[in-house]
Design a protein around this motif. Structure first.
Motif, short mmCIF file in Angstrom:
data_model
loop_
_atom_site.label_atom_id
_atom_site.label_comp_id
_atom_site.label_asym_id
_atom_site.label_seq_id
_atom_site.Cartn_x
_atom_site.Cartn_y
_atom_site.Cartn_z
N UNK A 242 0.85 -1.18 0.00
CA UNK A 242 0.00 0.00 0.00
C UNK A 242 0.89 1.24 0.00
N UNK A 243 0.51 2.22 -0.77
CA UNK A 243 1.25 3.48 -0.76
C UNK A 243 0.30 4.63 -0.49
N UNK A 244 0.83 5.63 0.14
CA UNK A 244 0.06 6.84 0.44
C UNK A 244 0.74 8.00 -0.26
N UNK B 245 11.06 13.79 -0.24
CA UNK B 245 11.57 12.66 -1.00
C UNK B 245 10.44 12.01 -1.78
N UNK B 246 10.76 11.28 -2.80
CA UNK B 246 9.79 10.52 -3.60
C UNK B 246 8.78 11.40 -4.32
N UNK B 247 9.23 12.53 -4.87
CA UNK B 247 8.33 13.40 -5.64
C UNK B 247 7.94 12.66 -6.92
N UNK B 248 6.61 12.57 -7.15
CA UNK B 248 6.10 11.84 -8.31
C UNK B 248 5.57 12.74 -9.41
N UNK B 249 5.05 13.92 -9.01
CA UNK B 249 4.32 14.72 -9.98
C UNK B 249 4.32 16.19 -9.55
N UNK C 36 3.83 13.54 -3.74
CA UNK C 36 4.92 12.64 -3.40
C UNK C 36 4.40 11.45 -2.61
N UNK C 37 5.14 10.36 -2.67
CA UNK C 37 4.78 9.15 -1.94
C UNK C 37 5.35 9.23 -0.54
N UNK C 38 4.49 9.00 0.44
CA UNK C 38 4.92 9.03 1.84
C UNK C 38 5.72 7.75 2.12
N UNK D 226 8.42 6.68 8.60
CA UNK D 226 7.49 7.11 9.64
C UNK D 226 7.47 6.08 10.77
N UNK D 227 7.45 4.81 10.42
CA UNK D 227 7.42 3.74 11.43
C UNK D 227 8.66 3.78 12.31
#
Length: 75
Positions: free
Chosen positions: A1-3, A33-37, A63-65, A70-71
Motif C-alpha cells: 500500500x502506498x500513500x 523525497x519521492x516526488x512523483x508529480x 509525493x509518496x509518503x 514514519x514507522x
C-alpha cells in the motif's frame, strides 16, 4: 500500500517561468523525497516600474509518503 500526499508550493525567479518552476522543484526536493508529480496551478508576475520584476509559479507537488521512515520515528 502506498500513500500519496499533495502540497502547494510557490517558485520564483527574476529570469523566467521555467526558472521559477525549476527553482521550486530544486528547493522542494531538498526536504521532500519521492516526488512523483508536479502540476502548475498558475503563473503570474510581479511588476515594478512597469517591468516584470519576478516570475511566480504556483505549483502542486505530489509525493509518496515513506511509511518505513514514519514507522522508525514511532518506535
Amino acid at each position: 500500500m502506498s500513500i500519496k500526499k499533495i502540497i502547494q508550493i510557490q517558485g520564483t525567479s527574476q529570469t523566467s517561468f521555467d526558472d521559477a518552476i525549476s527553482n521550486a522543484l530544486c528547493e522542494a526536493s531538498k526536504s521532500i523525497y519521492n516526488i512523483n508529480n508536479m502540476t502548475i496551478k498558475s503563473l503570474s508576475c510581479n511588476v515594478f516600474d512597469n517591468k516584470i520584476s519576478e516570475y511566480v509559479a504556483d505549483i502542486s507537488i505530489t509525493f509518496t509518503v515513506d511509511l518505513e521512515r514514519i514507522n522508525k520515528w514511532e518506535k
